[in-house]
Design an enzyme around this catalytic site. Structure first.
Site, short mmCIF file in Angstrom:
data_model
loop_
_atom_site.label_atom_id
_atom_site.label_comp_id
_atom_site.label_asym_id
_atom_site.label_seq_id
_atom_site.Cartn_x
_atom_site.Cartn_y
_atom_site.Cartn_z
CG ASP A 1 5.17 42.80 61.81
OD1 ASP A 1 5.06 41.59 62.00
OD2 ASP A 1 4.22 43.59 62.18
CD GLU B 1 0.09 44.35 60.24
OE1 GLU B 1 1.04 44.99 60.52
OE2 GLU B 1 -1.06 44.99 59.95
CE LYS C 1 2.84 41.57 64.29
NZ LYS C 1 2.08 42.68 63.60
CB CYS D 1 3.76 46.03 64.53
SG CYS D 1 2.43 45.91 63.42
C1 C5J Z 1 3.88 47.40 61.71
C2 C5J Z 1 2.10 48.73 60.32
N1 C5J Z 1 4.35 46.40 61.60
N2 C5J Z 1 2.90 49.81 60.58
N3 C5J Z 1 2.62 47.72 60.87
O1 C5J Z 1 4.30 48.32 62.37
O2 C5J Z 1 1.00 48.87 60.01
#
Ligand code: C5J
Length: 236
Positions: free
Chosen positions: A25, A73, A130, A163
């Site tokens: 991400d 994400e 994802k 994540c």
């Molecule tokens: C991730 C989030 N990538 N913090 N997403 O950690 O919402």
């Protein structure tokens, strides 16, 4: 057998190509102003500190043709893959699907959903889209790893306790040997990052191992030399 110096003990590398670098991400939504991270009230600039270490790992894996897997994400534009509970969360000034300065927040294909330019995937590299925090939920990541016989995951990216940690736990339960790279993962909350590193390596490595980028680069030099030598021997 080559090992990486790690905590709570050395991490043994498998035979060539059975390990992948996983970059979680590193998208503009989390690292740049106007995205999801900032909408939730975070100082997004601090995540950029890991970019040089990540770039070093990426360059090394690319130079040696070792597998690289990115995740992003994001949700479909009609939000049909976003559970109402996730949509309601956060209570930031913008929520998932709202229009921000980088397009709609956390929506696939929007400018904010792209990986930052410094780490942008090449056409031949794998990107897993994802809808959840974990990279195994509702994706074909497991099938892809099985097809390529990958057993070892070098895990990096953001955010450490969300994540990254969720993915690492999902992978650990599926039998993957996971190594989290301390200086190539970041959180908006340094104490959460620290706690995650400690949780991963506690109890004899209950979720996996942690190490530094330097330790990986050092071990990879030896690893590549050994596997090149083996190739030459088997061809002679
Ligand atoms: C991730 C989030 N990538 N913090 N997403 O950690 O919402």
């Amino acid at each position: 057998m080559v090992s990486i110096s790690a905590q709570p003990y050395d991490y043994e590398l498998p035979s060539r190509d059975r390990m992948a670098l996983v970059i979680i991400d590193m998208q503009r939504d989390f690292l740049e102003s106007g995205g999801f991270g900032e909408a939730l009230g975070n100082d997004v600039s601090q995540l950029r500190a890991i970019v040089p270490a990540l770039k070093q790992l990426l360059d090394t894996f690319r130079a040696r043709n070792l597998p690289i897997i990115y995740t992003i994400e994001g949700h479909r534009s009609d939000l049909s893959d976003c559970p109402p509970a996730k949509l309601r969360r956060g209570k930031g000034n913008l929520k998932i699907g709202d229009k921000g300065t980088m397009g709609r927040i956390l929506i696939l294909g929007e400018p904010g959903n792209e990986i930052i330019p410094e780490l942008h995937p090449r056409d031949n590299e794998t990107v897993i889209f994802k809808p959840g925090k974990g990279a195994f939920y509702n994706t074909d990541l497991e099938t892809l790893l099985q097809k390529q016989s990958i057993t070892h995951l070098i895990i990096t990216g953001v955010t450490t306790e969300v994540c990254v940690q969720t993915t690492m736990r999902e992978a650990n339960d599926r039998g993957y040997e996971c190594l989290l790279v301390e200086d190539a993962t970041a959180s908006y909350f340094p104490k959460f990052k620290q706690a995650t590193l400690e949780m991963v390596r506690a109890q004899g490595g209950i979720v996996g191992w942690t190490t530094s980028t330097n330790n990986i680069l050092e071990a990879l030099k030896e690893y590549i030399m050994q596997s090149d030598r083996q190739k030459i021997q088997s061809n002679s």
